[in-house]
Design an enzyme around this catalytic site. Structure first.
Site, mmCIF file in Angstrom:
data_model
loop_
_atom_site.group_PDB
_atom_site.id
_atom_site.type_symbol
_atom_site.label_atom_id
_atom_site.label_comp_id
_atom_site.label_asym_id
_atom_site.label_seq_id
_atom_site.Cartn_x
_atom_site.Cartn_y
_atom_site.Cartn_z
ATOM 1 N N SER A 165 4.418 7.059 4.342
ATOM 2 C CA SER A 165 3.301 6.779 3.431
ATOM 3 C C SER A 165 3.016 5.294 3.397
ATOM 4 O O SER A 165 3.929 4.455 3.538
ATOM 5 C CB SER A 165 3.711 7.253 2.034
ATOM 6 O OG SER A 165 2.834 6.753 1.065
ATOM 7 N N TYR A 224 10.137 7.353 -5.356
ATOM 8 C CA TYR A 224 9.415 8.063 -4.293
ATOM 9 C C TYR A 224 9.201 7.140 -3.085
ATOM 10 O O TYR A 224 9.523 7.495 -1.939
ATOM 11 C CB TYR A 224 8.057 8.582 -4.808
ATOM 12 C CG TYR A 224 7.161 9.047 -3.686
ATOM 13 C CD1 TYR A 224 7.419 10.245 -3.024
ATOM 14 C CD2 TYR A 224 6.081 8.276 -3.240
ATOM 15 C CE1 TYR A 224 6.621 10.660 -1.957
ATOM 16 C CE2 TYR A 224 5.274 8.682 -2.196
ATOM 17 C CZ TYR A 224 5.544 9.880 -1.553
ATOM 18 O OH TYR A 224 4.760 10.276 -0.496
ATOM 19 N N LYS A 252 10.701 7.104 1.063
ATOM 20 C CA LYS A 252 9.978 6.959 2.342
ATOM 21 C C LYS A 252 10.555 5.794 3.152
ATOM 22 O O LYS A 252 10.729 5.892 4.369
ATOM 23 C CB LYS A 252 8.480 6.768 2.089
ATOM 24 C CG LYS A 252 7.796 7.984 1.463
ATOM 25 C CD LYS A 252 7.916 9.234 2.330
ATOM 26 C CE LYS A 252 7.280 10.457 1.707
ATOM 27 N NZ LYS A 252 7.566 11.710 2.406
HETATM 28 P P1 NAD Z 1 2.381 18.981 -0.907
HETATM 29 O O1 NAD Z 1 3.226 18.941 -2.133
HETATM 30 O O2 NAD Z 1 1.042 19.608 -1.007
HETATM 31 O O3 NAD Z 1 3.181 19.673 0.290
HETATM 32 C C1 NAD Z 1 4.583 19.597 0.399
HETATM 33 C C2 NAD Z 1 5.075 20.999 0.648
HETATM 34 O O4 NAD Z 1 6.497 20.959 0.805
HETATM 35 C C3 NAD Z 1 4.792 21.953 -0.521
HETATM 36 O O5 NAD Z 1 4.211 23.127 -0.008
HETATM 37 C C4 NAD Z 1 6.180 22.231 -1.118
HETATM 38 O O6 NAD Z 1 6.260 23.538 -1.654
HETATM 39 C C5 NAD Z 1 7.078 22.042 0.095
HETATM 40 N N1 NAD Z 1 8.456 21.648 -0.199
HETATM 41 C C6 NAD Z 1 8.909 20.627 -0.959
HETATM 42 N N2 NAD Z 1 10.245 20.579 -0.954
HETATM 43 C C7 NAD Z 1 10.669 21.608 -0.151
HETATM 44 C C8 NAD Z 1 11.943 22.079 0.256
HETATM 45 N N3 NAD Z 1 13.084 21.507 -0.136
HETATM 46 N N4 NAD Z 1 11.992 23.147 1.081
HETATM 47 C C9 NAD Z 1 10.855 23.752 1.503
HETATM 48 N N5 NAD Z 1 9.634 23.351 1.154
HETATM 49 C C10 NAD Z 1 9.536 22.284 0.325
HETATM 50 O O7 NAD Z 1 2.249 17.473 -0.394
HETATM 51 P P2 NAD Z 1 1.288 16.864 0.716
HETATM 52 O O8 NAD Z 1 0.253 16.047 0.026
HETATM 53 O O9 NAD Z 1 0.887 17.897 1.698
HETATM 54 O O10 NAD Z 1 2.297 15.830 1.387
HETATM 55 C C11 NAD Z 1 3.040 16.163 2.540
HETATM 56 C C12 NAD Z 1 3.928 15.001 2.913
HETATM 57 O O11 NAD Z 1 3.135 13.835 3.091
HETATM 58 C C13 NAD Z 1 4.970 14.639 1.846
HETATM 59 O O12 NAD Z 1 6.148 14.240 2.520
HETATM 60 C C14 NAD Z 1 4.357 13.457 1.129
HETATM 61 O O13 NAD Z 1 5.328 12.626 0.564
HETATM 62 C C15 NAD Z 1 3.628 12.779 2.279
HETATM 63 N N6 NAD Z 1 2.481 11.964 1.851
HETATM 64 C C16 NAD Z 1 1.498 12.504 1.067
HETATM 65 C C17 NAD Z 1 0.431 11.724 0.650
HETATM 66 C C18 NAD Z 1 -0.635 12.282 -0.249
HETATM 67 O O14 NAD Z 1 -1.311 11.487 -0.922
HETATM 68 N N7 NAD Z 1 -0.848 13.578 -0.297
HETATM 69 C C19 NAD Z 1 0.343 10.387 1.081
HETATM 70 C C20 NAD Z 1 1.355 9.874 1.896
HETATM 71 C C21 NAD Z 1 2.421 10.683 2.284
HETATM 72 C C1 WQD Z 2 -6.335 5.551 -5.871
HETATM 73 C C2 WQD Z 2 -7.119 4.576 -6.724
HETATM 74 C C3 WQD Z 2 -6.161 4.157 -8.891
HETATM 75 C C4 WQD Z 2 -6.780 8.117 -10.588
HETATM 76 C C5 WQD Z 2 -0.934 7.356 -4.232
HETATM 77 C C6 WQD Z 2 0.533 7.118 -4.055
HETATM 78 C C7 WQD Z 2 0.844 6.858 -2.615
HETATM 79 C C8 WQD Z 2 0.291 7.960 -1.708
HETATM 80 C C9 WQD Z 2 -1.154 8.218 -1.991
HETATM 81 C C10 WQD Z 2 2.031 9.569 -1.336
HETATM 82 C C11 WQD Z 2 -6.216 3.589 -7.484
HETATM 83 C C12 WQD Z 2 -7.520 4.812 -9.000
HETATM 84 C C13 WQD Z 2 -6.769 7.038 -9.716
HETATM 85 C C14 WQD Z 2 -7.601 8.043 -11.749
HETATM 86 C C15 WQD Z 2 -8.358 5.873 -11.058
HETATM 87 N N1 WQD Z 2 0.966 9.201 -1.927
HETATM 88 N N2 WQD Z 2 -7.547 5.947 -9.951
HETATM 89 N N3 WQD Z 2 -8.372 6.918 -11.923
HETATM 90 O O1 WQD Z 2 -2.196 5.139 -6.061
HETATM 91 O O2 WQD Z 2 -3.508 4.560 -3.960
HETATM 92 O O3 WQD Z 2 -1.639 6.175 -3.835
HETATM 93 O O4 WQD Z 2 -1.336 8.447 -3.397
HETATM 94 O O5 WQD Z 2 2.681 8.951 -0.542
HETATM 95 O O6 WQD Z 2 2.228 6.796 -2.542
HETATM 96 O O7 WQD Z 2 0.905 6.004 -4.859
HETATM 97 O O8 WQD Z 2 -3.705 6.860 -4.937
HETATM 98 O O9 WQD Z 2 -5.355 8.494 -5.703
HETATM 99 O O10 WQD Z 2 -3.536 7.758 -7.303
HETATM 100 O O11 WQD Z 2 -5.324 6.151 -6.693
HETATM 101 O O12 WQD Z 2 -9.064 4.885 -11.274
HETATM 102 O O13 WQD Z 2 -7.622 8.949 -12.597
HETATM 103 O O14 WQD Z 2 -7.821 5.307 -7.726
HETATM 104 O O15 WQD Z 2 -6.004 3.176 -9.884
HETATM 105 O O16 WQD Z 2 -6.873 2.354 -7.515
HETATM 106 P P1 WQD Z 2 -2.750 5.553 -4.773
HETATM 107 P P2 WQD Z 2 -4.461 7.421 -6.183
#
Ligand code: NAD
Ligand code: WQD
Length: 335
Positions: free
Chosen positions: A124, A149, A153
């Site tokens: 991430s 969190y 990562k």
């Molecule tokens: P999500 O929660 O929608 O998907 C994760 C899936 O993993 C879920 O279906 C959950 O049920 C499953 N899961 C969790 N722990 C498990 C376990 N121990 N065994 C089996 N299944 C399990 O999340 P997402 O948004 O699809 O994110 C996927 C990956 O990408 C994650 O590693 C997250 O940290 C990373 N990521 C997400 C974002 C984002 O903003 N969505 C940004 C950067 C990185």
């Molecule tokens: C985006 C912008 C908020 C909600 C997060 C995680 C990051 C990654 C992606 C997993 C920011 C603003 C948000 C609201 C707002 N996830 N905002 N009102 O914080 O960039 O990243 O998700 O790895 O680890 O930290 O994403 O969508 O929360 O926010 O004004 O109700 O929107 O302040 O500027 P962020 P976000």
């Protein structure tokens, strides 16, 4: 060729499963549905016209993963399974350290015993924390993580790097996603946040749908062009395609010991207010919002330098933030 997809019923995993099938791979999902619903599987089936195999299991269980690797003759794994709520990780760090780290270690142990060489890891942009170097490049110095969190990562990337450095037969890539948004254009799959969304786009679409009364914009006094934060919003279908390309790349390598990290973003910064305006344009709705206080831990601006993934893997994002918002809105209306 069979590819294990842990967390394949989740937001990014489900879109990647579709992209894998479209590219000729056979994804095998492992998900315990701790943060997803079975409807993701029926959505995938609706798009593809056939089901995808799914094991309902906890991927922290070594024997389970070893058995699946063996039974399904897995050639590579994409590890999405993790918990991802930054705030919750501050309240309950052990839940995050345990699930996010043990699942990766389990996968790597199973890969070692079963001879699976190719692993893609969901990292991430959160690893860049408060770094002020913009756009963020893969060489940007990684500061101390801002949350448990984020720390999971950073540590996961180090685990992969160390295992490869030990000489293991392992080819790994960590993909650092920026801000994933959107949904499949069919609206059959999308993001399913549990409870009140933390992320901007689901909050916007739920407000547009009348589920939330109004959106609070966290801070309007940042040193940015319109005073609101800048982010790099990447369409989940573009992100899914990046996984397919990265997996093909790993499979094509002639060496058996490799590790690298790539940013996956658009490289285009967009502000929170620009996201709101784009949503209003695509939905035809006027969004009820107000400018509120800054949210603790938010960085003013974060967007990707995407030159590395472009030159090494030939991948670039094709979809705009506006397309992402239109698709997220279409999906929201099915909920
Ligand atoms: P999500 O929660 O929608 O998907 C994760 C899936 O993993 C879920 O279906 C959950 O049920 C499953 N899961 C969790 N722990 C498990 C376990 N121990 N065994 C089996 N299944 C399990 O999340 P997402 O948004 O699809 O994110 C996927 C990956 O990408 C994650 O590693 C997250 O940290 C990373 N990521 C997400 C974002 C984002 O903003 N969505 C940004 C950067 C990185
Ligand atoms: C985006 C912008 C908020 C909600 C997060 C995680 C990051 C990654 C992606 C997993 C920011 C603003 C948000 C609201 C707002 N996830 N905002 N009102 O914080 O960039 O990243 O998700 O790895 O680890 O930290 O994403 O969508 O929360 O926010 O004004 O109700 O929107 O302040 O500027 P962020 P976000």
């Amino acid at each position: 060729m069979n590819i294990l997809v842990t967390g394949g019923a989740g937001f990014i995993g489900s879109h990647t499963v579709v992209a894998l099938v479209e590219a000729g791979f056979e994804p095998i999902i492992v998900d315990d549905f701790s943060n997803s619903e079975k409807r993701a599987l029926s959505g995938i089936e609706r798009i593809l016209g056939r089901p995808v195999k799914c094991y309902e299991a906890d991927c922290n269980n070594l024997e389970t993963i070893q058995n699946i690797f063996r039974q399904e003759q897995i050639q590579g794994a994409i590890h999405f399974a993790a918990f991802k709520a930054v705030g919750e990780s501050v309240q309950n760090p052990l839940k995050y350290y345990e699930n996010n780290l043990v699942s990766l270690i389990t996968l790597l142990k199973a890969a070692h015993t079963e001879g699976v060489k190719n692993i893609l890891f969901s990292s991430s942009a959160t690893v860049y924390g408060l770094s002020e170097e913009l756009p963020a490049t893969e060489q940007t110095l990684i500061p101390k993580a801002m949350s448990p969190y984020g720390n999971t990562k950073q540590i996961s990337e180090e685990i992969l790097r160390d295992v490869v450095a030990s000489g293991a037969l392992l080819r790994g890539i960590s993909l650092r996603y920026f801000n994933p948004i959107g949904a499949h254009p069919s609206a059959a799959i999308g993001e399913l946040p549990l409870g009140v969304p933390n992320n901007l786009v689901p909050y916007i679409t739920q407000t547009g749908a009348g589920i939330r009364e109004k959106l609070t914009v966290f801070g309007g006094d940042y040193d940015t062009p319109d005073g609101t934060c800048l982010r790099d919003f990447i369409h989940v279908c573009d992100l899914a395609e990046a996984h397919v390309i990265a997996m093909k790349y790993l499979l094509s390598l002639e060496v058996d010991n490799y590790y690298d990290v790539f940013n996956v973003g658009t490289g285009v910064p967009n502000s929170v207010l620009e996201a709101i305006t784009a949503f209003e344009e695509v939905s035809g709705k006027s969004l009820h919002y107000e400018i509120g206080a800054r949210r603790d831990g938010d960085v003013p601006s974060l967007y990707a330098d995407v030159s590395k993934i472009k030159s090494a893997l030939g991948w670039t994002a094709k979809r705009s933030m506006k397309e992402g918002l239109a698709d997220a809105w279409r999906w929201q209306q099915t909920l």
